[in-house]
Design a protein around this motif. Structure first.
Motif, PDB file in Angstrom:
ATOM      1  N   GLN A  37      37.944 180.990  11.728  1.00 39.26           N
ATOM      2  CA  GLN A  37      38.540 179.716  12.109  1.00 39.26           C
ATOM      3  C   GLN A  37      39.781 179.926  12.961  1.00 39.26           C
ATOM      4  O   GLN A  37      40.453 180.942  12.864  1.00 39.26           O
ATOM      5  N   ASN A  38      40.103 178.937  13.788  1.00 32.86           N
ATOM      6  CA  ASN A  38      41.263 179.025  14.661  1.00 32.86           C
ATOM      7  C   ASN A  38      42.500 178.388  14.049  1.00 32.86           C
ATOM      8  O   ASN A  38      43.593 178.589  14.530  1.00 32.86           O
ATOM      9  N   LYS A  39      42.341 177.588  13.026  1.00 32.85           N
ATOM     10  CA  LYS A  39      43.480 176.950  12.374  1.00 32.85           C
ATOM     11  C   LYS A  39      43.355 177.156  10.873  1.00 32.85           C
ATOM     12  O   LYS A  39      42.286 177.439  10.367  1.00 32.85           O
ATOM     13  N   SER A  40      44.446 177.001  10.213  1.00 31.69           N
ATOM     14  CA  SER A  40      44.441 177.187   8.770  1.00 31.69           C
ATOM     15  C   SER A  40      43.676 176.052   8.096  1.00 31.69           C
ATOM     16  O   SER A  40      43.938 174.878   8.363  1.00 31.69           O
ATOM     17  N   PRO A  41      42.716 176.383   7.235  1.00 29.13           N
ATOM     18  CA  PRO A  41      41.978 175.328   6.534  1.00 29.13           C
ATOM     19  C   PRO A  41      42.873 174.610   5.533  1.00 29.13           C
ATOM     20  O   PRO A  41      43.806 175.202   4.987  1.00 29.13           O
ATOM     21  N   ARG A  42      42.602 173.340   5.315  1.00 30.30           N
ATOM     22  CA  ARG A  42      43.375 172.561   4.343  1.00 30.30           C
ATOM     23  C   ARG A  42      42.875 172.779   2.923  1.00 30.30           C
ATOM     24  O   ARG A  42      43.571 172.457   1.966  1.00 30.30           O
ATOM     25  N   LEU A  46      46.836 186.772   1.449  1.00 28.08           N
ATOM     26  CA  LEU A  46      45.928 185.764   2.004  1.00 28.08           C
ATOM     27  C   LEU A  46      46.680 184.470   2.298  1.00 28.08           C
ATOM     28  O   LEU A  46      46.514 183.884   3.372  1.00 28.08           O
ATOM     29  N   ILE A  47      47.528 184.040   1.390  1.00 27.93           N
ATOM     30  CA  ILE A  47      48.314 182.816   1.604  1.00 27.93           C
ATOM     31  C   ILE A  47      49.202 182.970   2.830  1.00 27.93           C
ATOM     32  O   ILE A  47      49.281 182.073   3.674  1.00 27.93           O
ATOM     33  N   ASP A  48      49.856 184.111   2.960  1.00 32.87           N
ATOM     34  CA  ASP A  48      50.697 184.358   4.134  1.00 32.87           C
ATOM     35  C   ASP A  48      49.864 184.359   5.414  1.00 32.87           C
ATOM     36  O   ASP A  48      50.290 183.800   6.443  1.00 32.87           O
ATOM     37  N   ASN A  49      48.678 184.933   5.356  1.00 34.02           N
ATOM     38  CA  ASN A  49      47.766 184.945   6.495  1.00 34.02           C
ATOM     39  C   ASN A  49      47.370 183.525   6.876  1.00 34.02           C
ATOM     40  O   ASN A  49      47.344 183.168   8.059  1.00 34.02           O
ATOM     41  N   LEU A  50      47.094 182.708   5.899  1.00 37.80           N
ATOM     42  CA  LEU A  50      46.711 181.313   6.163  1.00 37.80           C
ATOM     43  C   LEU A  50      47.864 180.517   6.780  1.00 37.80           C
ATOM     44  O   LEU A  50      47.645 179.706   7.671  1.00 37.80           O
ATOM     45  N   LYS A  51      49.068 180.773   6.310  1.00 31.49           N
ATOM     46  CA  LYS A  51      50.241 180.087   6.879  1.00 31.49           C
ATOM     47  C   LYS A  51      50.467 180.486   8.336  1.00 31.49           C
ATOM     48  O   LYS A  51      50.981 179.686   9.126  1.00 31.49           O
ATOM     49  N   ALA A  52      50.082 181.723   8.680  1.00 29.37           N
ATOM     50  CA  ALA A  52      50.300 182.214  10.035  1.00 29.37           C
ATOM     51  C   ALA A  52      49.250 181.703  11.017  1.00 29.37           C
ATOM     52  O   ALA A  52      49.473 181.732  12.219  1.00 29.37           O
ATOM     53  N   GLU A  53      48.123 181.211  10.495  1.00 29.32           N
ATOM     54  CA  GLU A  53      47.050 180.729  11.386  1.00 29.32           C
ATOM     55  C   GLU A  53      47.410 179.403  12.012  1.00 29.32           C
ATOM     56  O   GLU A  53      48.095 178.597  11.500  1.00 29.32           O
TER      57      GLU A  53
END
Length: 190
Positions: free
Chosen positions: A5-10, A183-190
């Motif tokens: 994905q290009n954006k962080s999923p909700r 993983l949470i940090d990775n998602l925040k960075a997306e």
């Protein structure tokens, strides 16, 4: 940990076999600001409504009855209002996605706002954890029986196979915590 994905999923949906660590991973997401939606609450509530004790046999009976009545996407359908309500407050984490049909139902509904994180632990590790947990402990035989039912009757392997993220949970809680926080940090960075 890699996502297409290009954006962080909700919404992050946790999937894994019993004892893999889905609930612990979900709680870590919750501590980071995600609203936790536990799919198993539907089972617990229905077992209690029927006046039955909470145990593996009664939980399985209720799970199977709900799926006969509402189809294999039953838990996604029943929890949809809870997920939508959670999203009003920010991102959500689903504790306990089960079936392929639930995955398809939610993916069709939420599209790229949904990603799946699979938590994996070996059968021996999971059996050891489940035999010593304080709530609903399972014997080794009950663990195998539940695994078999979840693979053969619930199609749980599908969501694990297509997961966007994989968390290996063979170590202790500190190792799991480090992976989930990464993983949470990775998602925040997306």
């Amino acid at each position: 940990m890699n996502s297409i994905q290009n954006k962080s999923p909700r919404i992050i949906a946790m999937v894994g076999m019993a004892g893999a660590g889905k609930t612990e991973a979900s709680r870590l997401f919750e501590q980071s600001g995600y609203t936790r939606v536990r799919f198993g609450d539907v089972t617990d509530d229905e077992v209690k409504r029927r006046g039955l004790p909470l145990n593996e046999a009664n939980e399985r009976t209720v799970r199977e009855a709900l799926r006969v009545e509402l189809g294999m996407a039953a838990y996604a359908k029943l929890n949809l209002p809870r997920i939508d309500a959670a999203l009003k407050n920010g991102p959500a984490v689903i504790d306990g996605l089960y079936s392929w049909e639930e995955y398809i139902f939610l993916k069709d509904y939420y599209k790229d706002d949904l990603a799946v994180a699979a938590v994996w632990a070996s059968p021996a590790t999971r059996a050891r954890r489940l035999s010593t947990r304080s709530v609903r402990p399972l014997t080794r035989e009950e663990t195998f029986s539940r695994d078999r039912a979840e693979v053969e009757k619930v199609s749980k392997a599908g969501p694990i196979a297509v997961a966007d993220y994989m968390i290996l949970n063979e170590g202790g809680f500190d190792e799991l915590t480090a992976q989930v926080r990464a993983l949470i940090d990775n998602l925040k960075a997306e």
